[in-house]
Design a protein around this motif. Structure first.
Motif, short mmCIF file in Angstrom:
data_model
loop_
_atom_site.label_atom_id
_atom_site.label_comp_id
_atom_site.label_asym_id
_atom_site.label_seq_id
_atom_site.Cartn_x
_atom_site.Cartn_y
_atom_site.Cartn_z
N GLY A 164 0.82 -1.21 0.00
CA GLY A 164 0.00 0.00 0.00
C GLY A 164 0.85 1.25 0.00
O GLY A 164 0.62 2.18 -0.78
N VAL A 165 1.86 1.28 0.88
CA VAL A 165 2.77 2.42 0.96
C VAL A 165 3.58 2.56 -0.32
O VAL A 165 3.76 3.66 -0.85
CB VAL A 165 3.70 2.29 2.18
N ALA A 166 4.07 1.44 -0.85
CA ALA A 166 4.86 1.47 -2.08
C ALA A 166 4.04 2.03 -3.24
O ALA A 166 4.52 2.87 -4.01
CB ALA A 166 5.36 0.07 -2.42
N ALA A 167 2.80 1.58 -3.35
CA ALA A 167 1.92 2.05 -4.43
C ALA A 167 1.62 3.54 -4.28
O ALA A 167 1.53 4.27 -5.27
CB ALA A 167 0.63 1.24 -4.43
N HIS A 168 1.46 4.00 -3.04
CA HIS A 168 1.20 5.42 -2.80
C HIS A 168 2.36 6.27 -3.31
O HIS A 168 2.14 7.29 -3.97
CB HIS A 168 0.99 5.66 -1.30
N GLU A 169 3.58 5.86 -3.02
CA GLU A 169 4.74 6.63 -3.48
C GLU A 169 4.87 6.59 -5.00
O GLU A 169 5.29 7.58 -5.60
CB GLU A 169 6.01 6.10 -2.81
N VAL A 170 4.49 5.47 -5.60
CA VAL A 170 4.48 5.41 -7.06
C VAL A 170 3.44 6.39 -7.61
O VAL A 170 3.61 6.97 -8.68
CB VAL A 170 4.18 3.99 -7.56
N GLY A 171 2.36 6.58 -6.84
CA GLY A 171 1.35 7.55 -7.24
C GLY A 171 1.94 8.93 -7.45
O GLY A 171 1.55 9.66 -8.37
N HIS A 172 2.93 9.29 -6.62
CA HIS A 172 3.60 10.58 -6.80
C HIS A 172 4.44 10.60 -8.07
O HIS A 172 4.53 11.63 -8.75
CB HIS A 172 4.49 10.88 -5.59
N ALA A 173 5.05 9.47 -8.39
CA ALA A 173 5.84 9.38 -9.62
C ALA A 173 4.94 9.54 -10.84
O ALA A 173 5.31 10.20 -11.83
CB ALA A 173 6.58 8.05 -9.68
N SER A 203 -2.93 8.59 -3.19
CA SER A 203 -3.57 7.41 -2.61
C SER A 203 -4.66 6.87 -3.54
O SER A 203 -4.82 5.65 -3.68
CB SER A 203 -4.18 7.75 -1.25
N HIS A 204 -5.39 7.77 -4.18
CA HIS A 204 -6.43 7.37 -5.12
C HIS A 204 -5.81 6.63 -6.30
O HIS A 204 -6.32 5.57 -6.73
CB HIS A 204 -7.20 8.60 -5.62
N ARG A 205 -4.72 7.15 -6.82
CA ARG A 205 -4.02 6.50 -7.93
C ARG A 205 -3.47 5.14 -7.49
O ARG A 205 -3.52 4.15 -8.24
CB ARG A 205 -2.87 7.39 -8.42
N ALA A 206 -2.93 5.09 -6.27
CA ALA A 206 -2.37 3.84 -5.75
C ALA A 206 -3.42 2.75 -5.67
O ALA A 206 -3.19 1.61 -6.10
CB ALA A 206 -1.76 4.08 -4.37
N LEU A 207 -4.58 3.10 -5.14
CA LEU A 207 -5.64 2.11 -4.98
C LEU A 207 -6.12 1.61 -6.33
O LEU A 207 -6.37 0.42 -6.52
CB LEU A 207 -6.80 2.73 -4.19
N ALA A 208 -6.25 2.52 -7.29
CA ALA A 208 -6.70 2.14 -8.64
C ALA A 208 -5.70 1.17 -9.28
O ALA A 208 -6.09 0.19 -9.92
CB ALA A 208 -6.87 3.38 -9.51
N GLN A 209 -4.41 1.45 -9.09
CA GLN A 209 -3.38 0.59 -9.66
C GLN A 209 -3.36 -0.78 -9.00
O GLN A 209 -3.22 -1.81 -9.66
CB GLN A 209 -2.01 1.25 -9.52
#
Length: 230
Positions: free
Chosen positions: A100-109, A177-183
């Motif tokens: 979850g945390v990893a995906a959130h940071e990718v959301g910033h990328a 976070s929204h982008r992370a969850l979608a991914q």
């Protein structure tokens, strides 16, 4: 000179106290939630680094590197060098919290790659906000001691940049976070894992809300103190 209230207590502190209490709660909440789901393995068995790489490649961000960083919950994306830095428990962890945390940071990328305007705005304000956070209290203190109102005003203006930075941070973090969850929902996590991931992301979001409230409270307090000078 500003006069204090009963027992030498600054009455304007009441503007900040509720936000500070909420910030303490938010910090405890994110730590306990993260630790709870750090013990819950994700069904796929992917590590945080693997999930991050999958999402990056899926979005064509092959040039973004992933690095291991020390500390706990120190995970972040560096847009200047296009590097995703993950703490050990996230980088190597196979828990729901880790991915979850990893995906959130990718959301910033992804935001960076898509020229997400709030992120661009936040990054442009960051140097001024950083300077303000470091020197605002020196300027304010010197202004009161020397009775130099111009220094107090300069300090307030600098701290205004800190507040603006915190306010802009909210949509940036919520969107990541929204982008992370979608991914993650696109073939990485199961339906049953959606709720735990949401809890981790929401707990983390509380810390940004708390930081914004503290900053706003401090700004109001500085304005009141400056207006009560002799």
């Amino acid at each position: 000179m500003y006069h204090y209230g009963y027992y030498g207590i600054d009455p304007t502190f009441i503007l900040v106290l509720p936000a500070i209490i909420f910030a303490m709660y938010a910090q405890t909440k994110v730590q306990t939630t993260f630790n709870k789901y750090l013990r819950v393995g994700n069904i796929s068995g992917y590590t945080g680094a693997q999930v991050a790489r999958m999402i990056l490649d899926r979005n064509g961000l092959y040039d973004v590197r992933i690095e291991l960083i020390g500390g706990s919950l120190t995970d972040h994306y560096d847009p200047r060098s296009k590097v995703l830095r993950l703490s050990r428990e996230v980088y190597s962890g196979t828990s729901v919290a880790s991915i979850g945390v990893a995906a959130h940071e990718v959301g910033h990328a992804i935001q960076h790659a898509n020229d997400y305007f709030p992120l661009i705005l936040r990054n442009s304000i960051a140097p001024v906000a950083s300077f303000g956070a470091r020197f605002v209290w020196i300027l304010i203190f010197a202004g009161f001691i020397l009775q130099a109102y111009s220094l107090i005003q300069l300090g307030i203006l600098l701290y205004l940049a800190v507040v603006v930075f915190q306010v802009i941070t909210l949509p940036v973090e919520f969107n990541a976070s929204h982008r992370a969850l979608a991914q993650l929902q696109n073939g990485i996590i199961t339906y049953e894992e959606v709720s735990p991931v949401k809890k981790v992301l929401r707990a983390a979001a509380l810390t940004y809300v708390a930081a914004t409230l503290v900053a706003i409270g401090q700004l109001l307090r500085l304005i009141i103190l400056s207006n009560r000078r002799d």
